[in-house]
Enzyme design. Sequence first.
Site, PDB file in Angstrom:
ATOM      1  N   GLU A   1     -63.803  94.390  21.713  1.00  0.00           N
ATOM      2  CA  GLU A   1     -64.679  95.051  22.683  1.00  0.00           C
ATOM      3  C   GLU A   1     -64.654  96.580  22.531  1.00  0.00           C
ATOM      4  O   GLU A   1     -65.577  97.258  22.986  1.00  0.00           O
ATOM      5  CB  GLU A   1     -64.292  94.645  24.112  1.00  0.00           C
ATOM      6  CG  GLU A   1     -65.373  94.953  25.134  1.00  0.00           C
ATOM      7  CD  GLU A   1     -64.985  94.584  26.569  1.00  0.00           C
ATOM      8  OE1 GLU A   1     -63.963  93.920  26.769  1.00  0.00           O
ATOM      9  OE2 GLU A   1     -65.739  94.967  27.486  1.00  0.00           O
TER      10      GLU A   1
ATOM     11  N   ARG B   1     -80.931  89.068  33.472  1.00  0.00           N
ATOM     12  CA  ARG B   1     -79.771  89.586  34.196  1.00  0.00           C
ATOM     13  C   ARG B   1     -79.819  91.086  34.404  1.00  0.00           C
ATOM     14  O   ARG B   1     -79.486  91.592  35.456  1.00  0.00           O
ATOM     15  CB  ARG B   1     -78.489  89.359  33.363  1.00  0.00           C
ATOM     16  CG  ARG B   1     -78.038  87.971  33.288  1.00  0.00           C
ATOM     17  CD  ARG B   1     -76.761  87.967  32.465  1.00  0.00           C
ATOM     18  NE  ARG B   1     -76.321  86.607  32.215  1.00  0.00           N
ATOM     19  CZ  ARG B   1     -75.161  86.318  31.635  1.00  0.00           C
ATOM     20  NH1 ARG B   1     -74.347  87.277  31.242  1.00  0.00           N
ATOM     21  NH2 ARG B   1     -74.814  85.074  31.450  1.00  0.00           N
TER      22      ARG B   1
ATOM     23  N   ASN C   1     -58.013  91.576  28.944  1.00  0.00           N
ATOM     24  CA  ASN C   1     -59.042  90.690  29.498  1.00  0.00           C
ATOM     25  C   ASN C   1     -59.041  89.323  28.818  1.00  0.00           C
ATOM     26  O   ASN C   1     -59.550  88.353  29.366  1.00  0.00           O
ATOM     27  CB  ASN C   1     -60.443  91.304  29.317  1.00  0.00           C
ATOM     28  CG  ASN C   1     -60.735  92.382  30.350  1.00  0.00           C
ATOM     29  OD1 ASN C   1     -60.259  92.313  31.477  1.00  0.00           O
ATOM     30  ND2 ASN C   1     -61.518  93.369  29.955  1.00  0.00           N
TER      31      ASN C   1
ATOM     32  N   GLU D   1     -49.189  98.142  24.327  1.00  0.00           N
ATOM     33  CA  GLU D   1     -49.981  97.674  25.475  1.00  0.00           C
ATOM     34  C   GLU D   1     -49.624  98.542  26.678  1.00  0.00           C
ATOM     35  O   GLU D   1     -48.470  98.629  27.058  1.00  0.00           O
ATOM     36  CB  GLU D   1     -49.658  96.198  25.740  1.00  0.00           C
ATOM     37  CG  GLU D   1     -50.170  95.652  27.050  1.00  0.00           C
ATOM     38  CD  GLU D   1     -51.682  95.777  27.210  1.00  0.00           C
ATOM     39  OE1 GLU D   1     -52.415  95.330  26.313  1.00  0.00           O
ATOM     40  OE2 GLU D   1     -52.119  96.380  28.227  1.00  0.00           O
TER      41      GLU D   1
ATOM     42  N   ALA E   1     -58.148  90.518  19.776  1.00  0.00           N
ATOM     43  CA  ALA E   1     -58.328  91.304  18.546  1.00  0.00           C
ATOM     44  C   ALA E   1     -57.026  91.931  18.093  1.00  0.00           C
ATOM     45  O   ALA E   1     -56.654  91.838  16.910  1.00  0.00           O
ATOM     46  CB  ALA E   1     -59.394  92.375  18.762  1.00  0.00           C
TER      47      ALA E   1
ATOM     48  N   GLY F   1     -62.793  83.042  29.564  1.00  0.00           N
ATOM     49  CA  GLY F   1     -63.124  81.633  29.783  1.00  0.00           C
ATOM     50  C   GLY F   1     -62.753  80.670  28.660  1.00  0.00           C
ATOM     51  O   GLY F   1     -62.874  79.456  28.828  1.00  0.00           O
TER      52      GLY F   1
END
Lengths: 527, 527
Positions: B490, B345, B91, B83, B64, B96
């Site tokens: 996120e 889950r 992440n 950062e 993002a 993946g």
Amino acid sequence: MSDEKSNLSRRGFLGAGGAIMGGLALTQLPLDGAAPKGGTVVDSTMPRKWDETFDVVIVGSGFAGLAAAYEAKKAGASVVVLEKMPTAGGNSIINGGIVSAAGSPLQARMGIKDSPELMAKDMMVAGLGLNHPDLVKLISEKSTETVLWTISELGVKYLDNELVQEGGHTVKRSYKTYNSSGSAIVLPQLAKLKALGVEPRLETFVTRIYRDKDGRVKGLQIREGYEFPKADSGKLKTIRARKGVVLAHGGFGQDVAYRMIQDPKLTAKVESTNQPGATAEMWREASRIGCNIIQGDWIQVGPWASPDEKGFGLAPHFAQEAASMYGIWLDATTGKRFIDELANRKIRADAIMMLMNQGHKCIAFADAKAVSRLTPGVLDKLQKSGVVKAYNTLEAVADAYGMPRAAFLETVAKYNTNIRNSDPKNPKDDIKVSTRLPEGTVPLETAPFYVSRLLPKVHHCMGGIYTNTAAQAMDVSTDKPIEGLYAAGEATGGVHGAVRLGSCAVIDCLVMGRAAGSNAAKAKAWG
Amino acid sequence: MSDEKSNLSRRGFLGAGGAIMGGLALTQLPLDGAAPKGGTVVDSTMPRKWDETFDVVIVGSGFAGLAAAYEAKKAGASVVVLEKMPTAGGNSIINGGIVSAAGSPLQARMGIKDSPELMAKDMMVAGLGLNHPDLVKLISEKSTETVLWTISELGVKYLDNELVQEGGHTVKRSYKTYNSSGSAIVLPQLAKLKALGVEPRLETFVTRIYRDKDGRVKGLQIREGYEFPKADSGKLKTIRARKGVVLAHGGFGQDVAYRMIQDPKLTAKVESTNQPGATAEMWREASRIGCNIIQGDWIQVGPWASPDEKGFGLAPHFAQEAASMYGIWLDATTGKRFIDELANRKIRADAIMMLMNQGHKCIAFADAKAVSRLTPGVLDKLQKSGVVKAYNTLEAVADAYGMPRAAFLETVAKYNTNIRNSDPKNPKDDIKVSTRLPEGTVPLETAPFYVSRLLPKVHHCMGGIYTNTAAQAMDVSTDKPIEGLYAAGEATGGVHGAVRLGSCAVIDCLVMGRAAGSNAAKAKAWG
């Protein structure tokens, strides 16, 4: 119960939280520009002088606010209770008046084994473990002494020989007020307070919490003569809180805009069982000044209510005990079933709301055999009030609710085939798969047929201000208590987790309200 | 940068007056005591001068943040990316690398019918309707154009002839990067930005967001040369954001204290798949300055992971595809089953965590027939890494995990009896009641027996800053956008609701990150 004792135990739970800073002096800002002490926001509008001063200022006049007021007053503090609505009592006064107490004398008399640990476990299981264990433990442990306190100190009258077992409780543990209403607690609270010289100030709306540079909450800005919901009605005034502000403002069940931020399904089409003043102004204000609002998206919604009566009413008896258990629920727009009728409340309410928001309508359907399961008299009342209607044929049902006839007939036929083909002792259905169907489930074929319309209603907000066991509101930046700020009742989060059990709200309000009032009264004063 | 200008604007701020920076002067209170413009908090620590100035200041260097930086820079803005960790990518770089796109050219080529509406519906169903529909719609509608943009503009390489169908998606719709890793997107993002002269400033930690009296976010306080997680490492500096700050700081999966406030089950015993920098400092700071953090308690936890490998690893293949479907899960402390192994889950992870927090340990168990269902090669790898272990007898299993032998043997025998007594085409068990058992389920009696230890791992935070479709962060008091503040990825809430579907995080980050950067670059500058 001895006040001495309860004071002592409270002193224990004030513990580290009691590190109170007094003093008017403004903090010297660190030269490196670091955050002010407490990591908090700073309010640039702090009044130069205050219109009034009290030791403890309480926002809200429900169970929690009144319990806080009583303890604070008994402890010698000057107290004011602020209520934005024209009447006192909030949702508490229209509550069902059932209060859980683990290990009570009444349980002992009735031979019921119970313990605070068992009550805590019941709450955690229902709450999906989102509950904060220390809060649950405290409330469970203090539940019996608190109910006994309502009797000895307030004169609350409960039924003598009856305990209620609400859903999710392992045993019968809830006292029931003589009139099945929270008013049986709120009215004695108001009367006792009046005798002590404290009467809620009605139509008094809080517009601002003043939190100063030192991180301490110092008072409130209010509108006196406020006419709900006119934002600019009434006259602005300031009230200084020398020892503490107690937030006991309740939930936001009636605030469509705020609840749609938390859960967008809860549109204006969804009603609420709450009083109209259950709106979110104080939720926003508490956030603004650095409270940590947690679990705000867990909002209890009853799936089985009806648009044809107020509150939860009687419709749930029909929709649950007849139509869910022995009948079916339908999307009237398609004539098809849409959910396992025995799934939990949240799953079912979510499903109805998602359909409603697509313009669909849902109904609960049962036949004559299914309604024979209802407590005698209930169906009569429901028919008289027009909440449940009867029809002699399936076609008439379809037509009355605008359902496509063929689809509806097929739905009923398919359900009946499922039931007919299965073992009567172990009836089976391909939608109600997650739960064993009650023995005695039979095909839906016996006229007359009965229908209620389904409208989910917002009932309780599980989330809210994150507090410690001393009822201190915690700062979102530092995880330390916000000096001068306490919170209790539905305004707080973390006690009930995902699902509040029936009869656990009242005891939460009373235990934590008393803690908030007592601890605020003992806090060091500023100014 | 003009100090003159910033002084001028500060003079305005002083005028109506906060208790300001280093000053002890008492505030001049507006006579009506009304809240400052925007209803927001006021920051008394606004710098008198800024060390640096950029148009757009971006916090975080994942999908993002980098997407925002790229769009802002292309639009002509001066840009800096901050950062806190010593490496870029957060992440995202260990993700993946699977990206959903509805109605893509690759779907067309493969004859798969799909649409943004279908993708939105899949997301809403998984999200239990907690998703904000306008955000879901936007992301679904822009999914294909955004994936194509990663190809044409960034040069991202995906597998040519393969689409993935992650759980909860109705069709195959997800592009897969050539190396099955988010690095295949992050590295080209970094390379393109470098070519434009933008390189993330590493070890740069944000300590403060400056939000001024007019409600506008004006810049940040940072620590340069920060050594995670040392709070006071590095040198304090201020950065002015003339047009906007973009918060793309990610989730808090590694922050035990903060996640336990949201969900007390997520104790230190629960691990996380996230990089160590996934901590909550910016979540707290965003709250403090008046953002509305929503749905923070929805935290995705994988129930089938193992303490014996990092991240999600390969254990889920065994624990889910063999032990859940054709075997059982056990509380090793009691030797008994504890949950429907086919429940969702969340239910399963919650159950394991509640047991763990009582000091219990849980394992997944299967026999030789059950593991024969696994993809060839997987079991070998799991045994070599020691994640799955084999035993020749049930007694050996019990002893290896400290299980009471008798209880364990009884548990297995009872399960086997259930399966043996039921129709092989419709096998039944009294714990796995909510789901149909897979055909081919047989008694667990064929040695060797296989076990993996179960440890839930925190993976993704669904909640976060409430934003509108322009990626503007919304003010908790006013429900209006906070001027100068954008958020994406996120760090935000409301896109995924209760459950984020696999492959939907990346597209969320890219679509909303681009919107944030582009809109920030177009905003009117202050000062």
